[in-house]
Design a protein around this motif. Structure first.
Motif, PDB file in Angstrom:
ATOM      1  N   GLY A 132       0.762  -1.249   0.000  1.00 14.38           N
ATOM      2  CA  GLY A 132       0.000   0.000   0.000  1.00 14.38           C
ATOM      3  C   GLY A 132       0.792   1.299   0.000  1.00 14.38           C
ATOM      4  O   GLY A 132       0.206   2.370   0.199  1.00 14.38           O
ATOM      5  N   ALA A 133       2.090   1.233  -0.272  1.00 16.94           N
ATOM      6  CA  ALA A 133       2.884   2.484  -0.243  1.00 16.94           C
ATOM      7  C   ALA A 133       2.316   3.518  -1.220  1.00 16.94           C
ATOM      8  O   ALA A 133       2.171   4.704  -0.874  1.00 16.94           O
ATOM      9  N   ASP A 134       1.985   3.077  -2.436  1.00 16.42           N
ATOM     10  CA  ASP A 134       1.465   4.039  -3.425  1.00 16.42           C
ATOM     11  C   ASP A 134       0.021   4.435  -3.114  1.00 16.42           C
ATOM     12  O   ASP A 134      -0.385   5.563  -3.425  1.00 16.42           O
ATOM     13  N   THR A 135      -0.737   3.525  -2.504  1.00 20.05           N
ATOM     14  CA  THR A 135      -2.114   3.874  -2.104  1.00 20.05           C
ATOM     15  C   THR A 135      -2.059   5.061  -1.140  1.00 20.05           C
ATOM     16  O   THR A 135      -2.828   6.018  -1.251  1.00 20.05           O
ATOM     17  N   ARG A 136      -1.124   4.997  -0.198  1.00 19.25           N
ATOM     18  CA  ARG A 136      -0.985   6.091   0.766  1.00 19.25           C
ATOM     19  C   ARG A 136      -0.549   7.380   0.072  1.00 19.25           C
ATOM     20  O   ARG A 136      -1.065   8.464   0.372  1.00 19.25           O
ATOM     21  N   THR A 137       0.387   7.271  -0.874  1.00 18.34           N
ATOM     22  CA  THR A 137       0.823   8.475  -1.597  1.00 18.34           C
ATOM     23  C   THR A 137      -0.355   9.089  -2.356  1.00 18.34           C
ATOM     24  O   THR A 137      -0.530  10.314  -2.368  1.00 18.34           O
ATOM     25  N   LEU A 138      -1.167   8.230  -2.995  1.00 17.30           N
ATOM     26  CA  LEU A 138      -2.350   8.728  -3.716  1.00 17.30           C
ATOM     27  C   LEU A 138      -3.307   9.422  -2.743  1.00 17.30           C
ATOM     28  O   LEU A 138      -3.847  10.495  -3.049  1.00 17.30           O
ATOM     29  N   ALA A 139      -3.508   8.825  -1.575  1.00 18.23           N
ATOM     30  CA  ALA A 139      -4.434   9.396  -0.588  1.00 18.23           C
ATOM     31  C   ALA A 139      -3.946  10.762  -0.098  1.00 18.23           C
ATOM     32  O   ALA A 139      -4.736  11.682   0.099  1.00 18.23           O
ATOM     33  N   LYS A 140      -2.618  10.874   0.093  1.00 15.31           N
ATOM     34  CA  LYS A 140      -2.051  12.154   0.549  1.00 15.31           C
ATOM     35  C   LYS A 140      -2.127  13.210  -0.546  1.00 15.31           C
ATOM     36  O   LYS A 140      -2.417  14.381  -0.286  1.00 15.31           O
ATOM     37  N   ALA A 141      -1.857  12.783  -1.782  1.00 11.30           N
ATOM     38  CA  ALA A 141      -1.767  13.746  -2.886  1.00 11.30           C
ATOM     39  C   ALA A 141      -3.138  14.228  -3.345  1.00 11.30           C
ATOM     40  O   ALA A 141      -3.245  15.319  -3.917  1.00 11.30           O
ATOM     41  N   ARG A 142      -4.178  13.414  -3.120  1.00  9.97           N
ATOM     42  CA  ARG A 142      -5.540  13.788  -3.536  1.00  9.97           C
ATOM     43  C   ARG A 142      -6.466  13.631  -2.331  1.00  9.97           C
ATOM     44  O   ARG A 142      -7.222  12.655  -2.224  1.00  9.97           O
ATOM     45  N   PRO A 143      -6.463  14.613  -1.409  1.00  7.20           N
ATOM     46  CA  PRO A 143      -7.196  14.458  -0.137  1.00  7.20           C
ATOM     47  C   PRO A 143      -8.708  14.363  -0.296  1.00  7.20           C
ATOM     48  O   PRO A 143      -9.400  13.977   0.646  1.00  7.20           O
ATOM     49  N   ARG A 144      -9.244  14.698  -1.479  1.00 10.83           N
ATOM     50  CA  ARG A 144     -10.698  14.584  -1.683  1.00 10.83           C
ATOM     51  C   ARG A 144     -11.066  13.404  -2.576  1.00 10.83           C
ATOM     52  O   ARG A 144     -12.247  13.191  -2.879  1.00 10.83           O
ATOM     53  N   ALA A 145     -10.072  12.642  -3.019  1.00 12.04           N
ATOM     54  CA  ALA A 145     -10.351  11.521  -3.931  1.00 12.04           C
ATOM     55  C   ALA A 145     -10.888  10.315  -3.171  1.00 12.04           C
ATOM     56  O   ALA A 145     -10.608  10.135  -1.980  1.00 12.04           O
ATOM     57  N   ARG A 146     -11.663   9.482  -3.887  1.00  9.75           N
ATOM     58  CA  ARG A 146     -12.073   8.180  -3.346  1.00  9.75           C
ATOM     59  C   ARG A 146     -11.157   7.132  -3.970  1.00  9.75           C
ATOM     60  O   ARG A 146     -11.048   7.052  -5.198  1.00  9.75           O
ATOM     61  N   ILE A 147     -10.520   6.349  -3.116  1.00  6.83           N
ATOM     62  CA  ILE A 147      -9.477   5.443  -3.598  1.00  6.83           C
ATOM     63  C   ILE A 147      -9.815   4.008  -3.202  1.00  6.83           C
ATOM     64  O   ILE A 147     -10.158   3.732  -2.051  1.00  6.83           O
ATOM     65  N   THR A 148      -9.716   3.129  -4.195  1.00  4.36           N
ATOM     66  CA  THR A 148      -9.884   1.690  -3.958  1.00  4.36           C
ATOM     67  C   THR A 148      -8.554   1.030  -4.290  1.00  4.36           C
ATOM     68  O   THR A 148      -7.961   1.344  -5.325  1.00  4.36           O
ATOM     69  N   ALA A 149      -8.092   0.153  -3.426  1.00  6.34           N
ATOM     70  CA  ALA A 149      -6.857  -0.584  -3.706  1.00  6.34           C
ATOM     71  C   ALA A 149      -7.175  -2.076  -3.644  1.00  6.34           C
ATOM     72  O   ALA A 149      -7.979  -2.516  -2.814  1.00  6.34           O
ATOM     73  N   ILE A 150      -6.562  -2.829  -4.554  1.00  2.00           N
ATOM     74  CA  ILE A 150      -6.865  -4.263  -4.673  1.00  2.00           C
ATOM     75  C   ILE A 150      -5.564  -5.047  -4.795  1.00  2.00           C
ATOM     76  O   ILE A 150      -4.651  -4.654  -5.536  1.00  2.00           O
TER      77      ILE A 150
END
Ligand SMILES: C[S@@+](CC[C@H](N)C(=O)[O-])C[C@H]1O[C@@H](n2cnc3c(N)ncnc32)[C@H](O)[C@@H]1O
Length: 238
Positions: free
Chosen positions: A48-66
């Protein structure tokens, strides 16, 4: 110990499961002009390293990781727990992704499906105007023997032209490409080396074999770090 059990004894408690850095994610978000409130999917997310980076970089985005492996899913869930409901991590097969997503991010995972096959499958999971960002093993124009040896177990390996051709065969266009090289690999192999050293004392035969193989891989990378790269591409359906 089965080969799979030995492999996952090594590949556990690592910050990531392949080369990459936060700046690669930032570059892809910029190149694909991903909106602040985007729907994003991190396929083959590993721990999940990149999932966390995505979450930090887009604080209003909805993110699904699989990811397919339950222990990576658990690690990624723990890592992104501070971001709350808007970031979800599920166990699943990236071949079955539905969407719709504005961005599918896939670091070091598309080769399990094949670039052309995977991009064809993911087309239906993209929202109108959506993009895929993926990294894929890539040989330099004049590879050293170390680089050829490094990729010996990956018959689909090619230079950037070969990757472009596989994208084209899926009927996608390329918006940007860059090489994942150097520090992105030490960020992966540094922790992996420390885990090998931790597991080495008293390791049973099956695990020792896996540790030896990983050491050989790292030694080949150390022999030619400027020759061993993933290409990171941002692409979109034509
Ligand atoms: C090289 S690792 C990359 C992990 C992560 N993206 C990273 O960079 O740390 C490849 C990942 O693909 C996952 N994987 C393999 N086949 C998969 C599939 N069919 N569906 C979902 N995940 C898969 C593995 O479990 C592993 O976590």
């Amino acid at each position: 110990m089965t080969p799979d059990a030995a492999f996952f004894a090594l590949h556990r408690d690592l910050p990531r499961e392949g080369p990459g850095q936060a700046e690669d994610v930032h570059w892809a978000l910029y190149t694909a002009a991903v909106p602040q409130d985007a729907r994003i999917c991190d396929l083959a997310c590993g721990p999940g390293a990149d999932t966390r980076t995505l979450a930090k970089a887009r604080p209003r985005a909805r993110i699904t990781a699989i990811d397919l492996q339950p222990h990576f899913v658990a690690a990624a869930q723990a890592l992104v727990a501070p971001y709350g409901e808007r970031v979800q991590v599920h166990q699943g097969d990236m071949a079955d992704v539905t969407g719709p997503y504005d961005l599918i991010w896939c670091a070091g995972g598309l080769y399990f499906l094949g670039v052309t096959e995977g991009l064809r499958r993911w087309r239906g999971a993209l929202a109108p105007g959506g993009h895929v960002a993926f990294s894929e093993p890539c040989l330099p124009p004049r590879p050293s023997q170390s680089a050829v040896d490094f990729w010996a177990d990956y018959p689909a390996i090619s230079g950037i032209e070969g990757i472009r051709a596989r994208v084209e065969a899926a009927d996608y266009q390329i918006l940007g490409e860059r090489m994942v090289i150097g520090g992105a690999w030490s960020d992966y192999y540094g922790p992996l080396s420390r885990r090998i050293a931790l597991l080495r004392p008293g390791a049973p035969a099956g695990l020792s074999r896996v540790l030896d193989e990983a050491e050989t891989e790292i030694a080949r990378w150390q022999a030619a770090p400027d020759d061993i790269a993933y290409a990171l591409l941002v692409v979109a359906p034509k």
